[in-house]
Design a protein around this motif. Structure first.
Motif, PDB file in Angstrom:
ATOM      1  N   MET A   1      -2.425  17.173   4.722  1.00 48.87           N
ATOM      2  CA  MET A   1      -1.794  16.918   3.437  1.00 48.87           C
ATOM      3  C   MET A   1      -2.020  15.462   3.028  1.00 48.87           C
ATOM      4  SD  MET A   1      -0.368  19.756   2.518  1.00 48.87           S
ATOM      5  CE  MET A   1       0.154  21.331   3.200  1.00 48.87           C
ATOM      6  N   ARG A   2      -2.430  15.276   1.783  1.00 47.18           N
ATOM      7  CA  ARG A   2      -2.670  13.916   1.288  1.00 47.18           C
ATOM      8  C   ARG A   2      -1.548  13.525   0.337  1.00 47.18           C
ATOM      9  NH1 ARG A   2      -7.462  14.390  -1.188  1.00 47.18           N
ATOM     10  NH2 ARG A   2      -8.693  13.682   0.576  1.00 47.18           N
ATOM     11  N   LEU A   3      -0.963  12.354   0.584  1.00 46.83           N
ATOM     12  CA  LEU A   3       0.129  11.856  -0.241  1.00 46.83           C
ATOM     13  C   LEU A   3      -0.282  10.586  -0.974  1.00 46.83           C
ATOM     14  CD1 LEU A   3       3.109  12.123   2.298  1.00 46.83           C
ATOM     15  CD2 LEU A   3       2.379  13.839   0.621  1.00 46.83           C
ATOM     16  N   LEU A   4       0.193  10.469  -2.210  1.00 46.03           N
ATOM     17  CA  LEU A   4       0.104   9.214  -2.951  1.00 46.03           C
ATOM     18  C   LEU A   4       1.506   8.613  -2.992  1.00 46.03           C
ATOM     19  CD1 LEU A   4      -1.222   7.116  -4.872  1.00 46.03           C
ATOM     20  CD2 LEU A   4      -0.633   8.675  -6.766  1.00 46.03           C
ATOM     21  N   VAL A   5       1.630   7.366  -2.550  1.00 44.44           N
ATOM     22  CA  VAL A   5       2.890   6.635  -2.635  1.00 44.44           C
ATOM     23  C   VAL A   5       2.708   5.581  -3.717  1.00 44.44           C
ATOM     24  CG1 VAL A   5       4.643   5.320  -1.399  1.00 44.44           C
ATOM     25  CG2 VAL A   5       3.263   7.011  -0.178  1.00 44.44           C
ATOM     26  N   THR A   6       3.596   5.593  -4.721  1.00 39.49           N
ATOM     27  CA  THR A   6       3.355   4.813  -5.930  1.00 39.49           C
ATOM     28  C   THR A   6       3.908   3.389  -5.853  1.00 39.49           C
ATOM     29  OG1 THR A   6       5.352   5.737  -6.951  1.00 39.49           O
ATOM     30  CG2 THR A   6       3.251   6.880  -7.360  1.00 39.49           C
ATOM     31  N   LYS A   7       4.029   2.861  -4.632  1.00 43.59           N
ATOM     32  CA  LYS A   7       4.392   1.459  -4.416  1.00 43.59           C
ATOM     33  C   LYS A   7       3.901   1.069  -3.031  1.00 43.59           C
ATOM     34  CE  LYS A   7       8.488   0.341  -2.877  1.00 43.59           C
ATOM     35  NZ  LYS A   7       9.940   0.077  -2.753  1.00 43.59           N
ATOM     36  N   ASN A   8       3.876  -0.212  -2.743  1.00 45.64           N
ATOM     37  CA  ASN A   8       3.571  -0.659  -1.392  1.00 45.64           C
ATOM     38  C   ASN A   8       4.792  -0.429  -0.519  1.00 45.64           C
ATOM     39  OD1 ASN A   8       0.944  -1.597  -1.994  1.00 45.64           O
ATOM     40  ND2 ASN A   8       1.764  -3.510  -2.792  1.00 45.64           N
ATOM     41  N   ILE A   9       4.581   0.161   0.642  1.00 40.58           N
ATOM     42  CA  ILE A   9       5.702   0.535   1.502  1.00 40.58           C
ATOM     43  C   ILE A   9       5.666  -0.270   2.797  1.00 40.58           C
ATOM     44  CG2 ILE A   9       6.007   2.846   0.563  1.00 40.58           C
ATOM     45  CD1 ILE A   9       4.293   3.931   2.833  1.00 40.58           C
ATOM     46  N   GLU A  26      -1.649   4.325  -0.886  1.00 39.67           N
ATOM     47  CA  GLU A  26      -0.630   3.506  -1.546  1.00 39.67           C
ATOM     48  C   GLU A  26      -1.236   2.830  -2.767  1.00 39.67           C
ATOM     49  OE1 GLU A  26       1.530   0.714   0.985  1.00 39.67           O
ATOM     50  OE2 GLU A  26       0.850   1.883   2.709  1.00 39.67           O
ATOM     51  N   TYR A  27      -0.526   2.917  -3.902  1.00 42.82           N
ATOM     52  CA  TYR A  27      -0.945   2.170  -5.084  1.00 42.82           C
ATOM     53  C   TYR A  27       0.284   1.857  -5.924  1.00 42.82           C
ATOM     54  CZ  TYR A  27      -3.700   0.424  -8.925  1.00 42.82           C
ATOM     55  OH  TYR A  27      -4.242  -0.399  -9.875  1.00 42.82           O
TER      56      TYR A  27
END
Length: 225
Positions: A1-9, A26-27
């Motif tokens: 599964m590929r996830l996009l996280v919309t902030k730096n974590i 992350e973007y």
């Protein structure tokens, strides 16, 4: 599964996601920019619905020195923790702005409040306090700028922390089959304008994303009976 996280974590959160078997992109789709702040008199009760506003107050020497005799009302445990670590008195920790506003008009209707916030914010605090004649002054500390990015790859899930991040994403992308994992109901309400595939973290805490990710993708793997 590929996830996009919309902030730096944080690295520990990223490590926990990878340990669950997901790949992560992350973007940061939004950027928060501090505004010039003019000092003015403040009421004895201070409202915060954003941990970034809390951070800016604690970094401002004059505002920080005023905190000692103030009562804090805030949204989210992360925001509250910043003040508790600084030895401040936190009266109420709500899950969202609407809950906090209702608590104030029920229990502190005859008091006055200073609201430290960003230019882009939910309307409930101002609307409900105004409707109930609760004194409120605004202190806009920062603005939120969109940083749209077009992604060539598809994602199974997208983690959103704010309505602004949702708006930034849809400027150049469509959801397709991706599920929007939303931290809080206001973020989910924005995502619902663009997709029906939504999962909402039960409380506005990052760890709740892990619970929702596991529950959602485990359900997809489960064979139909």
């Amino acid at each position: 599964m590929r996830l996009l996280v919309t902030k730096n974590i944080a690295q520990n959160f990223r490590t926990r996601i990878l340990a669950m078997g997901y790949s992560v992109v992350e973007y940061p789709l939004i950027r928060k920019v501090p505004l010039d702040y003019t000092q003015k008199n403040n009421f004895s009760h201070w409202i915060f619905t954003s941990s970034y506003a809390a951070q800016l107050v604690l970094e401002n020497h004059i505002l920080k020195t005023q905190l000692s005799d103030k009562s804090i009302f805030c949204v989210g445990k992360k925001t509250a923790a910043l003040f508790l670590e600084n030895g401040q008195k936190v009266i109420k920790i709500a899950q969202n702005a609407a809950e906090l506003a209702l608590f104030i008009v029920k229990n502190y209707k005859n008091d006055a409040f200073s609201f430290f916030c960003g230019k882009q914010r939910r309307p409930e605090i101002e609307q409900l306090l105004d409707q109930n004649a609760v004194a409120l002054d605004l202190h806009e500390l920062y603005d939120t700028l969109l940083q749209p990015q077009q992604f060539s790859q598809s994602f199974d899930g997208i983690l959103f922390y704010s309505p602004s991040a949702v708006r930034s994403f849809v400027e150049k992308n469509a959801f397709g089959q991706a599920t929007a994992f939303c931290l809080g109901r206001s973020t989910a309400e924005e995502a619902q304008k663009y997709t029906d595939n939504i999962s909402i973290a039960k409380t506005p805490e990052e760890a709740c994303f892990l619970i929702e990710l596991k529950k959602h993708f485990d359900a997809q793997k489960r064979p139909l009976s």
